[in-house]
Design a protein around this motif. Sequence first.
Motif, mmCIF file in Angstrom:
data_model
loop_
_atom_site.group_PDB
_atom_site.id
_atom_site.type_symbol
_atom_site.label_atom_id
_atom_site.label_comp_id
_atom_site.label_asym_id
_atom_site.label_seq_id
_atom_site.Cartn_x
_atom_site.Cartn_y
_atom_site.Cartn_z
ATOM 1 N N THR A 45 0.832 -1.204 0.000
ATOM 2 C CA THR A 45 0.000 0.000 0.000
ATOM 3 C C THR A 45 0.867 1.254 0.000
ATOM 4 O O THR A 45 0.589 2.219 -0.728
ATOM 5 C CB THR A 45 -0.940 -0.009 1.221
ATOM 6 O OG1 THR A 45 -1.798 -1.151 1.137
ATOM 7 C CG2 THR A 45 -1.781 1.250 1.264
ATOM 8 N N PRO A 54 -3.897 3.959 -6.908
ATOM 9 C CA PRO A 54 -4.902 3.793 -5.850
ATOM 10 C C PRO A 54 -5.000 2.354 -5.372
ATOM 11 O O PRO A 54 -4.824 1.404 -6.142
ATOM 12 C CB PRO A 54 -6.207 4.243 -6.518
ATOM 13 C CG PRO A 54 -5.973 4.068 -7.992
ATOM 14 C CD PRO A 54 -4.520 4.325 -8.209
ATOM 15 N N THR A 55 -5.249 2.196 -4.077
ATOM 16 C CA THR A 55 -5.455 0.891 -3.463
ATOM 17 C C THR A 55 -6.935 0.709 -3.180
ATOM 18 O O THR A 55 -7.563 1.586 -2.575
ATOM 19 C CB THR A 55 -4.667 0.762 -2.153
ATOM 20 O OG1 THR A 55 -3.268 0.825 -2.446
ATOM 21 C CG2 THR A 55 -4.986 -0.554 -1.453
ATOM 22 N N LYS A 56 -7.501 -0.403 -3.610
ATOM 23 C CA LYS A 56 -8.913 -0.695 -3.363
ATOM 24 C C LYS A 56 -9.018 -1.996 -2.586
ATOM 25 O O LYS A 56 -8.464 -3.016 -2.991
ATOM 26 C CB LYS A 56 -9.691 -0.809 -4.680
ATOM 27 C CG LYS A 56 -11.184 -1.068 -4.478
ATOM 28 C CD LYS A 56 -11.913 -1.152 -5.808
ATOM 29 C CE LYS A 56 -13.406 -1.432 -5.599
ATOM 30 N NZ LYS A 56 -14.118 -1.559 -6.898
ATOM 31 N N VAL A 58 -11.772 -4.683 -0.557
ATOM 32 C CA VAL A 58 -13.154 -5.121 -0.366
ATOM 33 C C VAL A 58 -13.148 -6.229 0.681
ATOM 34 O O VAL A 58 -12.508 -7.273 0.478
ATOM 35 C CB VAL A 58 -13.794 -5.624 -1.676
ATOM 36 C CG1 VAL A 58 -15.210 -6.132 -1.419
ATOM 37 C CG2 VAL A 58 -13.807 -4.528 -2.728
ATOM 38 N N ARG A 62 -7.430 -7.266 -1.039
ATOM 39 C CA ARG A 62 -6.908 -6.302 -2.004
ATOM 40 C C ARG A 62 -7.401 -6.630 -3.411
ATOM 41 O O ARG A 62 -7.228 -7.750 -3.897
ATOM 42 C CB ARG A 62 -5.381 -6.320 -1.982
ATOM 43 C CG ARG A 62 -4.717 -5.238 -2.837
ATOM 44 C CD ARG A 62 -3.204 -5.359 -2.737
ATOM 45 N NE ARG A 62 -2.758 -5.265 -1.358
ATOM 46 C CZ ARG A 62 -2.469 -4.114 -0.752
ATOM 47 N NH1 ARG A 62 -2.582 -2.971 -1.407
ATOM 48 N NH2 ARG A 62 -2.061 -4.112 0.507
ATOM 49 N N VAL A 63 -8.024 -5.650 -4.052
ATOM 50 C CA VAL A 63 -8.377 -5.780 -5.462
ATOM 51 C C VAL A 63 -7.103 -5.545 -6.268
ATOM 52 O O VAL A 63 -6.413 -4.532 -6.085
ATOM 53 C CB VAL A 63 -9.478 -4.784 -5.863
ATOM 54 C CG1 VAL A 63 -9.743 -4.865 -7.366
ATOM 55 C CG2 VAL A 63 -10.752 -5.062 -5.071
ATOM 56 N N TYR A 118 -12.063 -9.343 -8.115
ATOM 57 C CA TYR A 118 -10.830 -9.068 -7.388
ATOM 58 C C TYR A 118 -9.628 -8.937 -8.307
ATOM 59 O O TYR A 118 -8.521 -8.680 -7.836
ATOM 60 C CB TYR A 118 -10.576 -10.171 -6.352
ATOM 61 C CG TYR A 118 -11.446 -10.048 -5.129
ATOM 62 C CD1 TYR A 118 -11.111 -9.180 -4.094
ATOM 63 C CD2 TYR A 118 -12.613 -10.791 -4.998
ATOM 64 C CE1 TYR A 118 -11.896 -9.059 -2.966
ATOM 65 C CE2 TYR A 118 -13.417 -10.680 -3.869
ATOM 66 C CZ TYR A 118 -13.053 -9.807 -2.860
ATOM 67 O OH TYR A 118 -13.842 -9.692 -1.743
#
Length: 257
Positions: A45, A54-56, A58, A62-63, A118
């Motif tokens: 990250t 960008p870090t996403k 869910v 981690r996506v 993902y």
Amino acid sequence: MKKVTIIKVGGAVVESPDSLEAFLNNFVHIEGAKILVHGGGRSATAMAERLQIPTKMVDGRRVTDENMLEIVTMVYGGLVNKNIVAKLQCKKLNALGLTGADMNLIEAHKRPVKDVDYGFVGDIDRINTDALMALISQGITPVVAPLTHDLKGNLLNTNADTIAASLAVGLSAECDVDLYYGFEKNGVLKDANDDHSVITSMTTRDFEILKTSGAIHSGMIPKLTNCFDAIAQGVRRVYIGHVDNINHLDRGTHLHD
């Protein structure tokens, strides 16, 4: 039957120089053959932020799009993994850093899209136990980064807890395996605010009851699910506890069926 100890350690430990040093000092004193599986999510990250990617996340996962796959490959398979290997060599432990692609160690497939896409995240299909046994028999300690590969030549970001469980299952037919998940708590706790409220023994039934009641929640659910999946597939001894206790497995929570 050969004894093998598999230790999974989270990114919070390996990303702090002081905690990593303390952990590795304990790790090198584990008797017999051993395998280390590590995370490194915080470092990934941080690197993504530096590169303005960008870090996403869910549900704590981690996506992994194409850009993030490059980040986790660099960080997990490179920076974190080789830092650990170099420090182990300094401590006179002959270690080899690996991803799932090396020696065809862990084959996986890209996770199918259901409710969430993902991206390049892998679900494990096969462990190359022959490769692991070949290394262990030569006195080499594998240090495994949380990356796998598919048969199309793609790298895949894969949960380190799942990798540790899968390695334990793969080796359990030939070896006497101890699987230990080291993290910042003393074990599975009755009260999340009381570090001394360790549940010393937990069965699958206990897990379901505590999960239903809400006593166990969030990130502990997938971690414990991996533990009990390993037990169901033949791993006889699985523990979870403080990373400082890897030489004293009985001080944490012993998981069994």
